[in-house]
Design a protein around this motif. Structure first.
Motif, PDB file in Angstrom:
ATOM      1  N   ARG A   1       1.013  -1.193   0.116  1.00  0.00           N
ATOM      2  CA  ARG A   1      -0.097   0.163   0.077  1.00  0.00           C
ATOM      3  C   ARG A   1       0.885   1.285  -0.051  1.00  0.00           C
ATOM      4  O   ARG A   1       0.238   2.201  -0.345  1.00  0.00           O
ATOM      5  CB  ARG A   1      -0.782  -0.060   1.073  1.00  0.00           C
ATOM      6  CG  ARG A   1      -1.949  -0.804   1.185  1.00  0.00           C
ATOM      7  CD  ARG A   1      -2.909  -0.848   2.529  1.00  0.00           C
ATOM      8  NE  ARG A   1      -4.168  -1.685   2.439  1.00  0.00           N
ATOM      9  CZ  ARG A   1      -5.258  -1.456   2.122  1.00  0.00           C
ATOM     10  NH1 ARG A   1      -5.360   0.063   1.771  1.00  0.00           N
ATOM     11  NH2 ARG A   1      -6.343  -1.995   1.937  1.00  0.00           N
ATOM     12  N   THR A   2       2.025   1.357   0.363  1.00  0.00           N
ATOM     13  CA  THR A   2       2.688   2.447   0.656  1.00  0.00           C
ATOM     14  C   THR A   2       3.552   2.859  -0.596  1.00  0.00           C
ATOM     15  O   THR A   2       4.353   3.738  -0.373  1.00  0.00           O
ATOM     16  CB  THR A   2       3.751   2.301   1.882  1.00  0.00           C
ATOM     17  OG1 THR A   2       4.667   1.216   1.837  1.00  0.00           O
ATOM     18  CG2 THR A   2       2.912   2.241   3.182  1.00  0.00           C
ATOM     19  N   LYS A   3       3.599   1.740  -1.409  1.00  0.00           N
ATOM     20  CA  LYS A   3       4.415   2.137  -2.949  1.00  0.00           C
ATOM     21  C   LYS A   3       4.008   3.254  -3.751  1.00  0.00           C
ATOM     22  O   LYS A   3       2.645   3.340  -3.774  1.00  0.00           O
ATOM     23  CB  LYS A   3       4.581   0.813  -3.433  1.00  0.00           C
ATOM     24  CG  LYS A   3       5.366  -0.325  -2.659  1.00  0.00           C
ATOM     25  CD  LYS A   3       5.695  -1.509  -3.631  1.00  0.00           C
ATOM     26  CE  LYS A   3       6.418  -2.515  -2.551  1.00  0.00           C
ATOM     27  NZ  LYS A   3       6.927  -3.361  -3.338  1.00  0.00           N
ATOM     28  N   TYR A   4       4.823   3.841  -4.561  1.00  0.00           N
ATOM     29  CA  TYR A   4       4.444   5.030  -5.382  1.00  0.00           C
ATOM     30  C   TYR A   4       5.224   4.508  -6.523  1.00  0.00           C
ATOM     31  O   TYR A   4       6.415   4.685  -6.564  1.00  0.00           O
ATOM     32  CB  TYR A   4       4.797   6.482  -4.588  1.00  0.00           C
ATOM     33  CG  TYR A   4       4.729   7.212  -5.994  1.00  0.00           C
ATOM     34  CD1 TYR A   4       3.554   7.404  -6.456  1.00  0.00           C
ATOM     35  CD2 TYR A   4       5.742   8.237  -5.975  1.00  0.00           C
ATOM     36  CE1 TYR A   4       3.587   8.471  -7.355  1.00  0.00           C
ATOM     37  CE2 TYR A   4       5.630   9.383  -6.851  1.00  0.00           C
ATOM     38  CZ  TYR A   4       4.540   9.487  -7.708  1.00  0.00           C
ATOM     39  OH  TYR A   4       4.471  10.448  -8.727  1.00  0.00           O
ATOM     40  N   THR A   5       4.436   4.123  -7.687  1.00  0.00           N
ATOM     41  CA  THR A   5       4.791   4.097  -8.911  1.00  0.00           C
ATOM     42  C   THR A   5       4.571   4.902  -9.909  1.00  0.00           C
ATOM     43  O   THR A   5       3.589   5.315 -10.438  1.00  0.00           O
ATOM     44  CB  THR A   5       4.002   2.720  -9.384  1.00  0.00           C
ATOM     45  OG1 THR A   5       2.639   2.904  -9.356  1.00  0.00           O
ATOM     46  CG2 THR A   5       4.458   1.180  -8.698  1.00  0.00           C
ATOM     47  N   GLU A   6       5.692   5.930  -9.957  1.00  0.00           N
ATOM     48  CA  GLU A   6       5.621   7.243 -10.525  1.00  0.00           C
ATOM     49  C   GLU A   6       5.158   6.956 -12.193  1.00  0.00           C
ATOM     50  O   GLU A   6       5.860   6.149 -12.595  1.00  0.00           O
ATOM     51  CB  GLU A   6       7.110   7.916 -10.449  1.00  0.00           C
ATOM     52  CG  GLU A   6       7.188   9.350 -11.198  1.00  0.00           C
ATOM     53  CD  GLU A   6       8.022   9.927 -10.834  1.00  0.00           C
ATOM     54  OE1 GLU A   6       8.344  11.267 -11.057  1.00  0.00           O
ATOM     55  OE2 GLU A   6       9.027   9.458 -10.069  1.00  0.00           O
ATOM     56  N   GLY A   7       4.357   7.731 -12.664  1.00  0.00           N
ATOM     57  CA  GLY A   7       4.197   7.847 -14.022  1.00  0.00           C
ATOM     58  C   GLY A   7       2.775   6.631 -14.261  1.00  0.00           C
ATOM     59  O   GLY A   7       2.144   6.635 -15.221  1.00  0.00           O
ATOM     60  N   TRP A   8       2.499   5.842 -13.043  1.00  0.00           N
ATOM     61  CA  TRP A   8       1.224   4.924 -13.355  1.00  0.00           C
ATOM     62  C   TRP A   8       0.409   5.285 -12.398  1.00  0.00           C
ATOM     63  O   TRP A   8      -0.881   4.981 -12.787  1.00  0.00           O
ATOM     64  CB  TRP A   8       1.631   3.531 -13.200  1.00  0.00           C
ATOM     65  CG  TRP A   8       2.673   3.227 -14.135  1.00  0.00           C
ATOM     66  CD1 TRP A   8       4.343   3.013 -13.995  1.00  0.00           C
ATOM     67  CD2 TRP A   8       2.861   3.065 -15.736  1.00  0.00           C
ATOM     68  NE1 TRP A   8       5.000   2.779 -14.946  1.00  0.00           N
ATOM     69  CE2 TRP A   8       4.032   2.811 -16.011  1.00  0.00           C
ATOM     70  CE3 TRP A   8       1.805   3.036 -16.424  1.00  0.00           C
ATOM     71  CZ2 TRP A   8       4.433   2.510 -17.359  1.00  0.00           C
ATOM     72  CZ3 TRP A   8       2.168   2.375 -17.636  1.00  0.00           C
ATOM     73  CH2 TRP A   8       3.204   2.301 -18.280  1.00  0.00           C
ATOM     74  N   VAL A   9       0.627   5.850 -11.053  1.00  0.00           N
ATOM     75  CA  VAL A   9      -0.347   6.074 -10.177  1.00  0.00           C
ATOM     76  C   VAL A   9       0.141   7.628  -9.532  1.00  0.00           C
ATOM     77  O   VAL A   9       1.117   7.751  -9.359  1.00  0.00           O
ATOM     78  CB  VAL A   9      -0.567   5.213  -8.933  1.00  0.00           C
ATOM     79  CG1 VAL A   9      -1.270   5.503  -8.106  1.00  0.00           C
ATOM     80  CG2 VAL A   9      -0.775   3.587  -9.651  1.00  0.00           C
TER      81      VAL A   9
ATOM     82  N   VAL B   1      -7.675   1.740  -3.662  1.00  0.00           N
ATOM     83  CA  VAL B   1      -8.174   1.032  -4.657  1.00  0.00           C
ATOM     84  C   VAL B   1      -8.258   2.289  -5.903  1.00  0.00           C
ATOM     85  O   VAL B   1      -8.185   1.851  -7.064  1.00  0.00           O
ATOM     86  CB  VAL B   1      -9.553   0.823  -4.389  1.00  0.00           C
ATOM     87  CG1 VAL B   1     -10.648   0.477  -5.497  1.00  0.00           C
ATOM     88  CG2 VAL B   1      -9.551  -0.127  -3.287  1.00  0.00           C
ATOM     89  N   GLU B   2      -8.612   3.317  -5.807  1.00  0.00           N
ATOM     90  CA  GLU B   2      -8.763   4.392  -6.918  1.00  0.00           C
ATOM     91  C   GLU B   2      -7.273   4.490  -7.528  1.00  0.00           C
ATOM     92  O   GLU B   2      -7.204   4.408  -8.765  1.00  0.00           O
ATOM     93  CB  GLU B   2      -9.035   5.929  -6.222  1.00  0.00           C
ATOM     94  CG  GLU B   2      -9.105   7.004  -7.595  1.00  0.00           C
ATOM     95  CD  GLU B   2      -9.403   8.351  -6.809  1.00  0.00           C
ATOM     96  OE1 GLU B   2      -9.591   9.173  -7.462  1.00  0.00           O
ATOM     97  OE2 GLU B   2      -9.259   8.159  -5.636  1.00  0.00           O
ATOM     98  N   GLY B   3      -6.024   4.322  -6.868  1.00  0.00           N
ATOM     99  CA  GLY B   3      -4.832   4.451  -7.604  1.00  0.00           C
ATOM    100  C   GLY B   3      -4.716   2.885  -8.272  1.00  0.00           C
ATOM    101  O   GLY B   3      -4.096   3.332  -9.347  1.00  0.00           O
ATOM    102  N   ASP B   4      -5.032   1.783  -7.561  1.00  0.00           N
ATOM    103  CA  ASP B   4      -4.872   0.567  -8.575  1.00  0.00           C
ATOM    104  C   ASP B   4      -5.862   0.587  -9.751  1.00  0.00           C
ATOM    105  O   ASP B   4      -5.320   0.312 -10.879  1.00  0.00           O
ATOM    106  CB  ASP B   4      -5.647  -0.634  -7.724  1.00  0.00           C
ATOM    107  CG  ASP B   4      -4.764  -1.154  -6.799  1.00  0.00           C
ATOM    108  OD1 ASP B   4      -3.762  -0.578  -6.415  1.00  0.00           O
ATOM    109  OD2 ASP B   4      -5.048  -2.237  -6.105  1.00  0.00           O
TER     110      ASP B   4
END
Length: 381
Positions: free
Chosen positions: A327-335, A343-346
């Motif tokens: 949950r704490t991950k940030y995938t720059e460029g995708w989310v 859930v919204e980020g997924d």
């Protein structure tokens, strides 16, 4: 464990007569620490100058030259390491990888003053060893780990885990065998990314619980799953290593790794989707499988978190499998950053990946051999 593998090289920031270089090398079933120290080389101007020249290379960002230097520093000790390590045991077990005998060598000046003389110094004492895993017996860690330890997830000790393959690039056993079943072993390294690891562990526990329920929701999901945890007791694993002083060492029970789904893969979406020898039907199937798997995860209360095409593996059957939860991950460029771990980020990331995959159906790159993985090993990142 047939060859030599240099795990790391440590050195002081600047060269001086008090500086040092330390190599950590694995060979056979043992670990060796090779020490280069100017006072031990001072009687040979030639060797001392060679040592100084190493400091011209170490700080530079030249990987090829760094590897050459590390190999040249290791080479004089290889015969001695082979003699002390002996032949590797077969079959190989994870216990041997995690808790190997550790020896310290020194670089000294030979009799003719021009040749380096490898010298054995001592066996490394227990209190200086970096013991893998995270203690699970301390009350301060219970909020994170005790829920997992109270589940019915199978537990194994490292001497029950047989190593089948190992990558020399990382020296981490990847494919292992437990009770006749193959798994991917992921070492439990909580340092630096503690919250990511805890959230990932919670996600795996929820997925496991769904599989044990009367009405599992994730049966058709293409995802990586947790099948067991590897837990060791220090009193079992460190009893053969002596202490330097008289003070007793605090012994712990440690979570040292996870047994995850072993995915025999061709690569990730990054290495598969762009190329013309993958069909439009392949890409549509991957997108549909990814979307379905994420929807099912959300129904069980699990957020993917690690949404990016690098975390979608294409297996040898042509199916797209989701890996790397957190949950704490940030995938720059995708989310978007404010949507990470939601859930919204997924849903945002899945749509972006789908659009990215679809564009290659219109303008694919020239074909490439997609039978081989684009990274070492087979399973999760």
């Amino acid at each position: 464990m047939q060859g030599f593998y240099t795990e790391f090289v440590n050195w002081d920031n600047e060269y001086s007569l008090d500086s040092f270089i330390t190599l950590c090398v694995r060979h056979g079933d043992s670990v060796f620490y090779i020490l280069y120290e100017p006072p031990l080389l001072a009687s040979s101007p030639q060797l001392l100058e060679q040592y100084r020249q190493a400091y011209d290379i170490l700080p530079q960002d030249d990987h090829e030259e760094f590897i050459k230097l590390a190999n040249s520093l290791r080479a004089p000790f290889e015969r001695l390491m082979t003699q002390m390590a002996g032949p590797p045991k077969s079959p190989q077990y994870l216990h041997q990888y995690l808790y190997p005998p550790q020896f310290i060598f020194e670089a000294r000046v030979g009799e003719d003053k021009s040749q380096l003389q490898p010298s054995f110094k001592q066996v490394r004492f227990r209190e200086y060893m970096q013991i893998p895993g995270e203690p699970v017996s301390r009350a301060s860690l219970e909020p994170h780990l005790s829920p997992l330890l109270r589940t019915t997830i199978p537990r194994f000790s490292s001497d029950q885990v047989q190593v089948l393959t190992q990558t020399e690039e990382t020296w981490v056993p990847s494919r292992v065998l437990v009770a006749g079943q193959q798994y991917f072993f992921r070492p439990w390294d909580y340092q630096g990314f503690k919250q990511n690891r805890y959230h990932e562990l919670q996600a795996y526990a929820q997925i496991y619980a769904d599989g044990q329920s009367d009405t599992p929701l994730l049966t058709s999901a293409h995802i990586c799953r947790l099948h067991g945890i590897v837990i060791d007791r220090d009193e079992d694993t460190l009893q053969h290593y002596s202490l330097e002083g008289d003070e007793p060492m605090m012994l712990e029970t440690r979570l040292v790794g996870l047994l995850l789904t072993y995915i025999e893969r061709c690569g990730t979406l990054v290495s598969q989707a762009p190329f013309s020898n993958r069909s439009v039907e392949d890409r549509l199937r991957w997108s549909a499988q990814m979307e379905t798997s994420v929807q099912l995860l959300h129904q069980t209360g699990v957020v993917w978190g690690g949404v990016k095409p690098q975390n979608v593996l294409v297996d040898v059957n042509g199916d797209a499998c989701i890996v790397d939860f957190g949950r704490t991950k940030y995938t720059e460029g995708w989310v978007d950053e404010d949507k990470k771990g939601t859930v919204e980020g997924d849903l945002q990331g899945v749509q972006k990946i789908r659009d990215w995959v679809n564009k290659w159906s219109l303008n694919p790159l020239p074909p490439r051999d997609h039978r081989h993985p684009d990274a070492n090993g087979s399973s999760i990142s």
